[in-house]
Design a protein around this motif. Structure first.
Motif, short mmCIF file in Angstrom:
data_model
loop_
_atom_site.label_atom_id
_atom_site.label_comp_id
_atom_site.label_asym_id
_atom_site.label_seq_id
_atom_site.Cartn_x
_atom_site.Cartn_y
_atom_site.Cartn_z
N PHE A 66 22.48 39.27 144.96
CA PHE A 66 21.51 38.20 145.22
C PHE A 66 21.41 37.97 146.72
CE2 PHE A 66 18.93 34.72 144.00
CZ PHE A 66 19.17 33.70 144.90
N ASN A 67 20.19 37.99 147.24
CA ASN A 67 19.94 37.74 148.66
C ASN A 67 19.03 36.54 148.78
OD1 ASN A 67 19.00 37.74 151.35
ND2 ASN A 67 19.26 39.95 151.53
N LYS A 68 19.63 35.39 149.03
CA LYS A 68 18.85 34.14 149.03
C LYS A 68 17.83 34.11 150.16
CE LYS A 68 19.55 29.15 148.69
NZ LYS A 68 20.57 28.08 148.61
N SER A 69 18.20 34.58 151.34
CA SER A 69 17.29 34.51 152.48
C SER A 69 16.08 35.42 152.27
CB SER A 69 18.02 34.90 153.77
OG SER A 69 18.51 36.23 153.68
N ALA A 70 16.29 36.55 151.63
CA ALA A 70 15.18 37.48 151.37
C ALA A 70 14.46 37.15 150.08
CB ALA A 70 15.70 38.91 151.32
N LYS A 71 14.98 36.23 149.30
CA LYS A 71 14.43 35.87 148.00
C LYS A 71 14.30 37.09 147.10
CE LYS A 71 11.13 33.47 149.99
NZ LYS A 71 9.92 32.63 150.20
N GLN A 72 15.40 37.82 147.03
CA GLN A 72 15.44 39.03 146.21
C GLN A 72 16.75 39.08 145.44
OE1 GLN A 72 14.96 42.20 149.05
NE2 GLN A 72 12.74 41.92 149.22
N PHE A 73 16.70 39.71 144.28
CA PHE A 73 17.92 39.97 143.53
C PHE A 73 17.74 41.28 142.79
CE2 PHE A 73 16.52 38.38 139.27
CZ PHE A 73 15.35 37.73 139.64
N SER A 74 18.84 41.94 142.52
CA SER A 74 18.76 43.26 141.93
C SER A 74 19.87 43.46 140.90
CB SER A 74 18.84 44.34 143.01
OG SER A 74 20.05 44.25 143.72
N LEU A 75 19.59 44.36 139.98
CA LEU A 75 20.55 44.76 138.95
C LEU A 75 20.99 46.18 139.25
CD1 LEU A 75 21.93 44.20 136.15
CD2 LEU A 75 19.93 45.32 135.13
N HIS A 76 22.30 46.38 139.30
CA HIS A 76 22.88 47.71 139.47
C HIS A 76 23.63 48.07 138.20
CE1 HIS A 76 22.08 46.54 143.59
NE2 HIS A 76 22.40 47.74 144.02
N ILE A 77 23.31 49.23 137.64
CA ILE A 77 24.05 49.73 136.48
C ILE A 77 24.84 50.95 136.94
CG2 ILE A 77 23.92 50.53 134.11
CD1 ILE A 77 21.16 49.24 133.92
N MET A 78 26.14 50.80 137.00
CA MET A 78 27.00 51.89 137.44
C MET A 78 27.28 52.83 136.27
SD MET A 78 27.23 50.66 140.43
CE MET A 78 28.48 51.71 141.21
N ASP A 79 27.54 54.10 136.60
CA ASP A 79 27.88 55.08 135.56
C ASP A 79 26.91 54.97 134.38
OD1 ASP A 79 30.73 55.62 133.33
OD2 ASP A 79 29.32 57.06 134.20
N SER A 80 25.63 55.07 134.66
CA SER A 80 24.60 54.90 133.64
C SER A 80 24.79 55.87 132.48
CB SER A 80 23.21 55.09 134.26
OG SER A 80 22.98 54.13 135.27
N GLN A 81 24.57 55.34 131.26
CA GLN A 81 24.75 56.11 130.04
C GLN A 81 23.45 56.19 129.26
OE1 GLN A 81 27.77 57.66 129.25
NE2 GLN A 81 28.27 56.99 131.34
N PRO A 82 23.27 57.23 128.44
CA PRO A 82 22.05 57.31 127.61
C PRO A 82 21.81 56.06 126.77
CG PRO A 82 23.19 59.41 127.58
CD PRO A 82 24.09 58.45 128.32
N GLY A 83 22.88 55.41 126.35
CA GLY A 83 22.75 54.17 125.59
C GLY A 83 22.21 53.00 126.39
N ASP A 84 22.14 53.15 127.71
CA ASP A 84 21.56 52.12 128.56
C ASP A 84 20.04 52.22 128.61
OD1 ASP A 84 24.23 52.59 130.98
OD2 ASP A 84 24.13 51.23 129.26
N SER A 85 19.49 53.29 128.05
CA SER A 85 18.04 53.48 128.05
C SER A 85 17.37 52.33 127.29
CB SER A 85 17.67 54.82 127.41
OG SER A 85 18.22 55.88 128.16
N ALA A 86 16.59 51.56 128.00
CA ALA A 86 15.99 50.34 127.45
C ALA A 86 15.03 49.79 128.50
CB ALA A 86 17.06 49.31 127.15
N THR A 87 14.39 48.68 128.17
CA THR A 87 13.57 47.96 129.14
C THR A 87 14.36 46.77 129.65
OG1 THR A 87 11.52 48.64 128.07
CG2 THR A 87 11.40 46.76 129.55
#
Lengths: 112, 112
Positions: A66-87
């Motif tokens: 979360f970057n409050k000054s930039a008004k941005q936030f992001s999701l990081h998925i480490m070691d992505s797996q086929p089961g993570d395939s989704a919206t």
């Protein structure tokens, strides 16, 4: 000013890689930022959420930055797996309104 | 099992007909919400309710109506005034307004 802009619209990652989804907002009154995961034909499920008093929150392979000054936030998925395939949807709300404003969604495909 | 149930899962309606979507929760949550999801778009808020016998319009309330006669139930009626009702409808609830929202499995409405 009520919008939450999410990118990219779609993402393809190899198994074991890092998936990164970004969101930006304008309304500085937003103080709750959840991420939802949705599989086809199902309702969204809360994945992880953050409030602006911290810059990062980690739960297992999922991290919100979360970057409050930039008004941005992001999701990081480490070691992505086929089961993570989704919206994945980011969202934001302010105070006690409970009115979540959703991003447009990112369709993630993790290739084996 | 505690959770949110929506019925039916699939619903077909002829143009000009009203139809009611059911949403029930046994989580003892005070707040309930209805969202609409269209392909490639985020969720948009239709109506929400903080307590029994009280509800507020969301961002796209035109052509919809709701009632909240019981804490556990929040049915949504899609009226003939809704110009483009074909969509995936999602019900959610939270302990209080502003707390984490949990979603039901959704109802897919198709207007023939």
């Amino acid at each position: 000013q009520q919008q939450v802009k999410q990118s990219p619209q779609s993402l393809i990652v190899q198994k074991g890689g890092i998936s990164i989804i970004n969101c930006a907002y304008e309304n500085t009154a937003f103080d709750y930022f959840p991420w939802y995961q949705q599989f086809p034909g199902k309702g969204p499920a809360l994945l992880i959420a953050i409030r602006p008093d911290v810059s990062e929150k980690k739960e297992g392979r999922f991290t919100i930055s979360f970057n409050k000054s930039a008004k941005q936030f992001s999701l990081h998925i480490m070691d992505s797996q086929p089961g993570d395939s989704a919206t994945y949807f980011c969202a934001a709300s302010s105070g006690n309104t409970g009115k979540l404003i959703f991003g447009q969604g990112t369709t993630l495909q993790v290739k084996p | 099992d505690g959770g949110i149930t929506q019925s039916p899962k699939y619903l077909f309606r002829k143009e000009g007909q009203n139809v009611t979507l059911s949403c029930e929760q046994n989580l003892n949550h005070d707040a309930m919400y209805w969202y609409r999801q269209d392909p490639g778009q985020g969720l948009r808020l239709i109506y929400y309710s903080q307590i029994v016998n009280d509800f507020q319009k969301g961002d796209i309330a035109e052509g919809y109506s709701v009632s909240r006669e019981k804490k556990e139930s929040f049915p949504l009626t899609v009226t003939s005034a809704q110009k483009n009702p074909t969509a995936f409808y999602l019900c959610a609830s939270s302990l209080y307004e502003g707390f984490e929202q949990f979603f039901g499995p959704g109802t897919r409405l198709t207007v023939l």
